[in-house]
Structure formats: structure tokens, C-alpha cells
Design an enzyme around this catalytic site. Structure first.
Site, PDB file in Angstrom:
ATOM      1  N   HIS A 158       0.883  -1.212   0.107  1.00 24.08           N
ATOM      2  CA  HIS A 158       0.104  -0.129  -0.195  1.00 24.08           C
ATOM      3  C   HIS A 158       0.914   1.170  -0.065  1.00 24.08           C
ATOM      4  O   HIS A 158       1.707   1.384   0.926  1.00 24.08           O
ATOM      5  CB  HIS A 158      -1.025   0.026   1.172  1.00 24.08           C
ATOM      6  CG  HIS A 158      -2.004  -1.009   1.108  1.00 24.08           C
ATOM      7  ND1 HIS A 158      -2.444  -1.795   2.222  1.00 24.08           N
ATOM      8  CD2 HIS A 158      -2.843  -1.321  -0.016  1.00 24.08           C
ATOM      9  CE1 HIS A 158      -3.372  -2.508   1.725  1.00 24.08           C
ATOM     10  NE2 HIS A 158      -3.466  -2.481   0.310  1.00 24.08           N
ATOM     11  N   GLU A 203       1.828   3.688   3.052  1.00 26.10           N
ATOM     12  CA  GLU A 203       2.357   3.071   4.200  1.00 26.10           C
ATOM     13  C   GLU A 203       3.934   3.094   4.502  1.00 26.10           C
ATOM     14  O   GLU A 203       4.541   1.902   4.166  1.00 26.10           O
ATOM     15  CB  GLU A 203       1.922   1.709   4.417  1.00 26.10           C
ATOM     16  CG  GLU A 203       0.104   1.842   4.640  1.00 26.10           C
ATOM     17  CD  GLU A 203      -0.525   0.524   4.358  1.00 26.10           C
ATOM     18  OE1 GLU A 203      -0.035  -0.671   4.227  1.00 26.10           O
ATOM     19  OE2 GLU A 203      -1.658   0.665   4.274  1.00 26.10           O
ATOM     20  N   ARG A 253      -3.506   4.869  -1.939  1.00 26.36           N
ATOM     21  CA  ARG A 253      -3.061   3.548  -1.480  1.00 26.36           C
ATOM     22  C   ARG A 253      -2.815   2.351  -2.455  1.00 26.36           C
ATOM     23  O   ARG A 253      -1.957   1.650  -2.182  1.00 26.36           O
ATOM     24  CB  ARG A 253      -4.163   2.935  -0.853  1.00 26.36           C
ATOM     25  CG  ARG A 253      -4.868   1.747  -0.470  1.00 26.36           C
ATOM     26  CD  ARG A 253      -6.144   1.625   0.327  1.00 26.36           C
ATOM     27  NE  ARG A 253      -6.361   0.339   0.228  1.00 26.36           N
ATOM     28  CZ  ARG A 253      -6.181  -0.597   1.479  1.00 26.36           C
ATOM     29  NH1 ARG A 253      -5.497  -0.146   2.725  1.00 26.36           N
ATOM     30  NH2 ARG A 253      -6.711  -1.818   1.733  1.00 26.36           N
ATOM     31  N   HIS A 260       2.515  -3.807   6.685  1.00 21.54           N
ATOM     32  CA  HIS A 260       1.572  -2.824   6.433  1.00 21.54           C
ATOM     33  C   HIS A 260       1.402  -2.044   7.651  1.00 21.54           C
ATOM     34  O   HIS A 260       2.204  -2.130   8.575  1.00 21.54           O
ATOM     35  CB  HIS A 260       0.102  -3.599   6.197  1.00 21.54           C
ATOM     36  CG  HIS A 260      -0.143  -4.172   4.938  1.00 21.54           C
ATOM     37  ND1 HIS A 260      -0.904  -3.711   3.846  1.00 21.54           N
ATOM     38  CD2 HIS A 260       0.295  -5.359   4.693  1.00 21.54           C
ATOM     39  CE1 HIS A 260      -1.087  -4.238   2.860  1.00 21.54           C
ATOM     40  NE2 HIS A 260      -0.106  -5.666   3.113  1.00 21.54           N
ATOM     41  N   GLU A 318       0.633  -5.013  10.942  1.00 18.26           N
ATOM     42  CA  GLU A 318       0.394  -3.675  10.879  1.00 18.26           C
ATOM     43  C   GLU A 318       1.357  -2.799  11.730  1.00 18.26           C
ATOM     44  O   GLU A 318       1.323  -3.191  13.011  1.00 18.26           O
ATOM     45  CB  GLU A 318      -1.213  -3.417  11.327  1.00 18.26           C
ATOM     46  CG  GLU A 318      -2.239  -4.059  10.382  1.00 18.26           C
ATOM     47  CD  GLU A 318      -2.252  -3.315   8.970  1.00 18.26           C
ATOM     48  OE1 GLU A 318      -1.981  -2.262   8.674  1.00 18.26           O
ATOM     49  OE2 GLU A 318      -3.236  -3.879   8.285  1.00 18.26           O
TER      50      GLU A 318
HETATM   51  O1  0X9 Z   1      -7.202  -4.016   4.603  1.00 14.31           O
HETATM   52  C1  0X9 Z   1      -5.877  -4.362   4.273  1.00 14.31           C
HETATM   53  O2  0X9 Z   1      -5.428  -4.802   3.261  1.00 14.31           O
HETATM   54  C2  0X9 Z   1      -4.937  -4.534   5.411  1.00 14.31           C
HETATM   55  N1  0X9 Z   1      -4.958  -3.325   6.075  1.00 14.31           N
HETATM   56  S1  0X9 Z   1      -4.557  -1.898   5.764  1.00 14.31           S
HETATM   57  O3  0X9 Z   1      -4.832  -0.874   6.710  1.00 14.31           O
HETATM   58  N2  0X9 Z   1      -3.014  -2.095   5.605  1.00 14.31           N
HETATM   59  O4  0X9 Z   1      -5.081  -1.600   4.500  1.00 14.31           O
HETATM   60  C3  0X9 Z   1      -5.081  -5.704   6.342  1.00 14.31           C
HETATM   61  C4  0X9 Z   1      -5.293  -6.984   5.396  1.00 14.31           C
HETATM   62  C5  0X9 Z   1      -5.196  -8.199   6.400  1.00 14.31           C
HETATM   63  N3  0X9 Z   1      -5.503  -9.385   5.790  1.00 14.31           N
HETATM   64  C6  0X9 Z   1      -6.596  -9.918   5.159  1.00 14.31           C
HETATM   65  N4  0X9 Z   1      -7.830  -9.491   5.218  1.00 14.31           N
HETATM   66  N5  0X9 Z   1      -6.552 -11.098   4.511  1.00 14.31           N
HETATM   67 ZN    ZN Z   2      -1.836  -1.766   4.097  1.00 16.70          ZN
END
Ligand code: 0X9
Ligand code: ZN
Length: 349
Positions: A99, A102, A159, A229, A309
Site C-alpha cells: 500500500h 504506508e 493506497r 502494512h 500492521e
Molecule cells: O485491509 C488491508 O488490506 C490490510 N490493512 S491496511 O490498513 N494496511 O490496508 C489488512 C489485511 C489483512 N489481511 C486480510 N484481510 N486477509
Molecule cells: Zn496496508
């Protein structure tokens, strides 16, 4: 229960002797050229030059070109390792910068590349160091270089990647963490203007394919996968596309918690501990399908796939974490990555 097909690591006496001999001739185990300045969020061009330089400088460092982005940038992985056991060499896969906004994930990946080089350059005789240098470490520090550059040049909060707008829309970009084929479309959007646009079809993006191809290549040798992330200070396990635990949830949580305890111990008494929440992504965050952690967990032999994260917890800076914080975050993750390696090696079956 998933099974590893690789043999247990044996630290051979001859390897130990070779290290000892080689150590005598090594000039400077802490060559600062192996580190990019930790308190800066570097642009893609100097990062690329850095990867080229460390590759030229060290026999055990290789750069792998995983393809080209929509804007023609190279998607690069660095491999740090001596492939001690040939095709059976256990491997680790880490990515940052999936992303764009980040930035701390890119900086953390870069600093950990430097740490690994230092470790490989100055192995001690400890069994810990021997295990760590028996692994091939694959790191993709900037998985989404187009988006990363766009977040520096145009929009700090970008993003997605930079896929050109489809016909009939003026919105660019696909959310790479909604583009993998496991749970594709769940908790994602079909509208190209959405922050979580899943793309025209599963695995349509060159950046997604880079991880898929590397995952397929490492497959049965893969000890663990970590996708970096931000922000949130949580350690997420599959599943993300549905609620409920994976088969080896207990083991995944145990390993993560042990790693975090080591981070906390590493602070010393005077530094307040940063807490990380550990749990299933869909359970403690939200349902989000098409993510890399679920894909690696489902499609490769590894039993350990995580999304970390990084700090902060959002109460102070969120995506705008000051670059002065990079060293402490990178240190935390260094402790965690080593712990994960030792634990997953010990749990190989
Ligand atoms: O939403 C996401 O892609 C991730 N969080 S972020 O805030 N960095 O965008 C979390 C992804 C967690 N994993 C899955 N949902 N499989
Ligand atoms: Zn992310």
C-alpha cells in the site's frame, strides 16, 4: 494439517569451520554502505541503486526482477542467502510497500535488509546465527513502486497501484490487497474509484503476480510469510476473507505472541512497551478477501502467513509517522523476524 516437505536444517560442522575461516578475512562486518540512512523515507530511485550496490558488493545478495509495473518500474526482490541446502534451503518471504502511503513498511524492510547483510557478514558461532544464515531471505521492499512514488509526488494518502483508469472511468489504481484470488471480491469494491477496488479480475496486476510467482517458486521451502502494512500495531493471521480460525490458529497465535514478547523484552525497562494485538484478520479487523496473506497460506506449503500492521496505533500519527521513528520500528521487526525464523524452523515437520 499442512506439511512441510523440506528436511530439517542441519548445521554442519564444515559450515561452521568455513564461517570461522571466512570471518578472518572479512574486512568490516559493519559496513555502513550496507545501510540506507534510517531516518529518511527514501524515494524509489535511491532504493533501487542501493539494491544494485549491495548485490554487487556481496556474494550472498542477489536482486531478482519480478516484472514491470504499469508505469514501467521494476518490481524487485532481494535474496539474501547462500542457498546452503540447494533447492531444499528453507526460505522466508517479506514484503513492504504494497500500500503506497504506508511508508514505514518500506523503511522497515530496507533497514532489515541492512541487518541481514550485517548478520551474514559477521556470523557468530551461536546456533541462533547459524540457523538464521542457513535460511534464504527474500525481501520485496517496495512491492508497489508506482503507487509509492505517486504518494511522494502527488497524493500522500494514495493506497493503490497506478493501473490506468478503465474505459468510462477517470479513476486509477487497484488495491493490490484485494486482487489475489483467495476470497476475491469479498470486502472489496467493483468501482474503480474505490480505495479497495479489486481490479478487473483476480491477479490482474503485475505486483500481485510478483508475489504469486515468488510464492509458487518458494512454496515448499517457505518457513513463513510476512506482509508489512501500517498502521495499527496488530499482527493479523488468516483468514481475512472469512471469519473463524484457520486449522493451526493456536500455533499461528503462539508463534506471533512469542515474537512480540521478545520485542517487549528487547526494550529494556525504561521504554514503554508498544502493544500489538494478535488475531485473525477478519475477526479483529474486517472481512477483506483477495489479500496476499490468505493466498500464501492457502496456496503454498507454509503454515505461517501474517500481516503485520506497524506503528503507530493511529492515536498520534497514523500514516504520517515521522521518519525519526523508523529505527525503533525496524528494530522491533528485526527482533520479530529472527524470532519467527527460529520458531518456524523448530516447528518444521
Ligand atoms: O485491509 C488491508 O488490506 C490490510 N490493512 S491496511 O490498513 N494496511 O490496508 C489488512 C489485511 C489483512 N489481511 C486480510 N484481510 N486477509
Ligand atoms: Zn496496508
Amino acid at each position: 494439517m499442512k506439511n512441510f516437505k523440506i528436511k530439517h536444517i542441519e548445521i554442519k560442522k564444515s559450515d561452521e569451520r568455513r564461517h570461522k575461516r571466512a570471518a578472518l578475512f572479512r574486512p568490516d562486518p559493519m559496513d555502513m554502505r550496507d545501510f540506507l540512512d534510517p531516518q529518511t523515507y527514501h524515494r524509489f530511485a535511491p532504493i533501487k541503486s542501493y539494491l544494485e550496490e549491495i548485490t554487487a558488493r556481496h556474494k550472498f545478495v542477489n536482486t531478482i526482477d519480478l516484472g514491470k509495473t504499469h508505469e514501467g518500474r521494476a518490481i524487485l526482490a532481494v535474496k539474501i542467502g547462500e542457498s546452503k541446502f540447494g533447492a531444499d534451503t528453507p526460505s522466508v518471504l517479506i514484503d513492504g510497500g504494497m500500500h503506497a502511503r504506508e511508508w514505514i513498511t518500506v523503511a522497515t524492510a530496507i533497514q532489515n535488509i541492512g541487518r541481514l547483510i550485517k548478520l551474514f557478514n559477521s556470523p557468530t558461532d551461536s546456533s541462533c546465527s547459524n540457523v538464521l544464515t542457513s535460511i534464504d531471505w527474500y525481501i520485496v521492499p517496495v512491492l508497489n513502486p508506482d503507487g509509492y512514488e505517486y504518494s511522494h509526488e502527488n497524493d500522500r494518502f494514495w493506497r493503490k497501484n497506478r493501473r490506468p483508469a478503465p474505459e468510462g472511468s477517470t479513476c486509477e489504481g487497484v488495491d493490490l490487497n484485494r486482487n489475489f484470488e483467495i476470497g476475491y471480491g469479498l470486502g472489496a469494491d467493483t468501482n474503480p474509484c474505490s480505495e479497495v477496488y479489486k481490479g478487473p479480475n483476480a491477479q490482474s496486476e503485475p505486483e500481485t503476480l510478483a508475489i504469486v510467482e515468488l510464492g509458487n517458486r518458494l512454496n515448499s521451502s517457505l518457513l513463513y510469510y510476512v506482509s508489512l502494512h501500517a498502521y495499527g500495531q496488530s499482527w493479523l493471521t488468516p483468514w481475512g476473507y472469512k471469519t473463524g480460525p484457520v486449522e493451526n490458529m493456536e500455533e499461528l497465535e503462539e508463534v506471533a505472541k512469542t515474537a512480540f514478547n521478545e520485542i517487549i523484552c528487547n526494550y529494556g525497562r525504561d521504554v514503554p512497551a508498544r502493544e500489538y494485538e494478535v488475531g485473525g484478520a477478519a475477526d479483529i479487523y474486517y472481512i477483506a478477501g483477495g489479500a496476499s496473506d490468505d493466498w500464501i497460506y492457502e496456496k503454498t506449503s507454509t503454515r505461517f502467513a501474517y500481516t503485520i500492521e506497524l506503528p503507530d496505533d493511529g492515536r498520534e500519527f497514523g500514516f504520517l509517522l515521522p521518519a525519526e521513528r523508523v529505527p525503533e520500528v525496524a528494530e522491533d521487526i528485526w527482533v520479530a523476524l529472527k524470532s519467527l525464523a527460529l520458531q518456524t524452523v523448530a516447528r518444521m515437520v
